[in-house]
Design a protein around this motif. Sequence first.
Motif, PDB file in Angstrom:
ATOM      1  N   ASP A  46     -22.285  -2.130  -8.756  1.00  0.00           N
ATOM      2  CA  ASP A  46     -21.887  -0.895  -8.092  1.00  0.00           C
ATOM      3  C   ASP A  46     -22.765   0.215  -8.663  1.00  0.00           C
ATOM      4  O   ASP A  46     -22.752   0.463  -9.869  1.00  0.00           O
ATOM      5  CB  ASP A  46     -20.405  -0.632  -8.371  1.00  0.00           C
ATOM      6  CG  ASP A  46     -19.895   0.624  -7.687  1.00  0.00           C
ATOM      7  OD1 ASP A  46     -20.715   1.510  -7.379  1.00  0.00           O
ATOM      8  OD2 ASP A  46     -18.678   0.736  -7.489  1.00  0.00           O
ATOM      9  N   ALA A  47     -23.528   0.880  -7.792  1.00  0.00           N
ATOM     10  CA  ALA A  47     -24.456   1.907  -8.264  1.00  0.00           C
ATOM     11  C   ALA A  47     -23.737   2.997  -9.039  1.00  0.00           C
ATOM     12  O   ALA A  47     -24.238   3.493 -10.054  1.00  0.00           O
ATOM     13  CB  ALA A  47     -25.213   2.506  -7.078  1.00  0.00           C
ATOM     14  N   SER A  48     -22.550   3.373  -8.569  1.00  0.00           N
ATOM     15  CA  SER A  48     -21.827   4.441  -9.258  1.00  0.00           C
ATOM     16  C   SER A  48     -21.420   4.009 -10.658  1.00  0.00           C
ATOM     17  O   SER A  48     -21.397   4.821 -11.590  1.00  0.00           O
ATOM     18  CB  SER A  48     -20.594   4.855  -8.451  1.00  0.00           C
ATOM     19  OG  SER A  48     -19.669   3.782  -8.345  1.00  0.00           O
ATOM     20  N   THR A  49     -21.122   2.719 -10.848  1.00  0.00           N
ATOM     21  CA  THR A  49     -20.776   2.222 -12.182  1.00  0.00           C
ATOM     22  C   THR A  49     -21.956   2.350 -13.123  1.00  0.00           C
ATOM     23  O   THR A  49     -21.814   2.797 -14.264  1.00  0.00           O
ATOM     24  CB  THR A  49     -20.324   0.751 -12.094  1.00  0.00           C
ATOM     25  OG1 THR A  49     -19.142   0.671 -11.306  1.00  0.00           O
ATOM     26  CG2 THR A  49     -20.053   0.189 -13.486  1.00  0.00           C
ATOM     27  N   ARG A  50     -23.140   1.928 -12.676  1.00  0.00           N
ATOM     28  CA  ARG A  50     -24.326   2.006 -13.524  1.00  0.00           C
ATOM     29  C   ARG A  50     -24.633   3.442 -13.914  1.00  0.00           C
ATOM     30  O   ARG A  50     -24.999   3.727 -15.057  1.00  0.00           O
ATOM     31  CB  ARG A  50     -25.529   1.375 -12.828  1.00  0.00           C
ATOM     32  CG  ARG A  50     -25.386  -0.101 -12.479  1.00  0.00           C
ATOM     33  CD  ARG A  50     -24.933  -0.939 -13.676  1.00  0.00           C
ATOM     34  NE  ARG A  50     -25.804  -0.769 -14.818  1.00  0.00           N
ATOM     35  CZ  ARG A  50     -26.896  -1.488 -15.064  1.00  0.00           C
ATOM     36  NH1 ARG A  50     -27.248  -2.437 -14.221  1.00  0.00           N
ATOM     37  NH2 ARG A  50     -27.605  -1.275 -16.140  1.00  0.00           N
ATOM     38  N   LEU A  51     -24.481   4.378 -12.977  1.00  0.00           N
ATOM     39  CA  LEU A  51     -24.750   5.780 -13.284  1.00  0.00           C
ATOM     40  C   LEU A  51     -23.654   6.374 -14.162  1.00  0.00           C
ATOM     41  O   LEU A  51     -23.929   7.220 -15.018  1.00  0.00           O
ATOM     42  CB  LEU A  51     -24.927   6.577 -11.994  1.00  0.00           C
ATOM     43  CG  LEU A  51     -26.179   6.208 -11.188  1.00  0.00           C
ATOM     44  CD1 LEU A  51     -26.191   6.952  -9.847  1.00  0.00           C
ATOM     45  CD2 LEU A  51     -27.455   6.500 -11.971  1.00  0.00           C
ATOM     46  N   ASP A  52     -22.413   5.932 -13.977  1.00  0.00           N
ATOM     47  CA  ASP A  52     -21.342   6.374 -14.875  1.00  0.00           C
ATOM     48  C   ASP A  52     -21.607   5.897 -16.302  1.00  0.00           C
ATOM     49  O   ASP A  52     -21.354   6.629 -17.277  1.00  0.00           O
ATOM     50  CB  ASP A  52     -19.987   5.841 -14.392  1.00  0.00           C
ATOM     51  CG  ASP A  52     -19.457   6.599 -13.177  1.00  0.00           C
ATOM     52  OD1 ASP A  52     -19.984   7.688 -12.876  1.00  0.00           O
ATOM     53  OD2 ASP A  52     -18.518   6.086 -12.532  1.00  0.00           O
ATOM     54  N   GLU A  53     -22.103   4.680 -16.435  1.00  0.00           N
ATOM     55  CA  GLU A  53     -22.443   4.173 -17.770  1.00  0.00           C
ATOM     56  C   GLU A  53     -23.578   4.982 -18.384  1.00  0.00           C
ATOM     57  O   GLU A  53     -23.573   5.258 -19.592  1.00  0.00           O
ATOM     58  CB  GLU A  53     -22.816   2.692 -17.673  1.00  0.00           C
ATOM     59  CG  GLU A  53     -21.630   1.794 -17.342  1.00  0.00           C
ATOM     60  CD  GLU A  53     -22.030   0.366 -17.036  1.00  0.00           C
ATOM     61  OE1 GLU A  53     -21.124  -0.498 -16.961  1.00  0.00           O
ATOM     62  OE2 GLU A  53     -23.248   0.097 -16.859  1.00  0.00           O
TER      63      GLU A  53
END
Length: 265
Positions: A46-53
């Motif tokens: 999930d792109a949003s997960t990677r950016l949240d990390e």
Amino acid sequence: MAIVVAFHAHPDDEALLTGGTLARATAEGHRVVIVVATDHMGAGDDASTRLDELRASAVVLGVHRVVHLGYADSGHGAILYPDPPGRARFCRADPAEAADRLAAVLTEERADVLISYDANGGYGHRDHVRVHEVGKLAAAKAGVPRLLEATLPRDIVARLMTVARVLRLPLRYDPDELSRAYSPRQAITHRIDVRRYARQKQTAIAAHRSEVMGRGRLAPVMRILVRLPLPVFGWILGREWYAEPAAGAGGHPLLDDLFTPAETR
């Protein structure tokens, strides 16, 4: 106060390659901005997960701002997959257009230093090579006074491979390829001691949980790194290396200060 923009290919690169340097810069009162070209989204991610990390890593390092240029990960293998809907894989992006996007951030921030990658893109990932190309163009477009390229000396890479074998780290890299990767010793201008910031760097790596617990080529190593006792982690990853192209190659002493220009040869 200086303003440092660190340009990286993917979330997690900022912690692995420059985490200690960025933590040290913020601790010393400088403004630090991370720009990533891609969200590093792979199959099932999930792109949003990677950016949240990435944002969680940035908080640990004290970074003031995070920017995503909007490109997709190109992968590191023989197959270059089609672009996902609505955006280009970074290696297919027009370098001039990508440089314009990065230069807009550099100009807005009035950056004093841009960190990118060496000409090999470190170990040769196509997105890392493109970071080198785009970073060089953007620095010129925005008139950034200094460009530093995150790298490793090749002899250090060889030593790390020896340590990896002793520790039985499951590296999935070709030793012959790595012997030609990164930068020759004479190109290195800065060796930044970041052992005091080892805890932040290790915690920042751990923030990339989907990568640490994933199936990527580096995932087994990252799992071990985040579990190492802090003194061992600091011994292995307690220095970060840069080449300043404007200084020329050879003959200069290594500097332990990101903000001191290497002597031009």
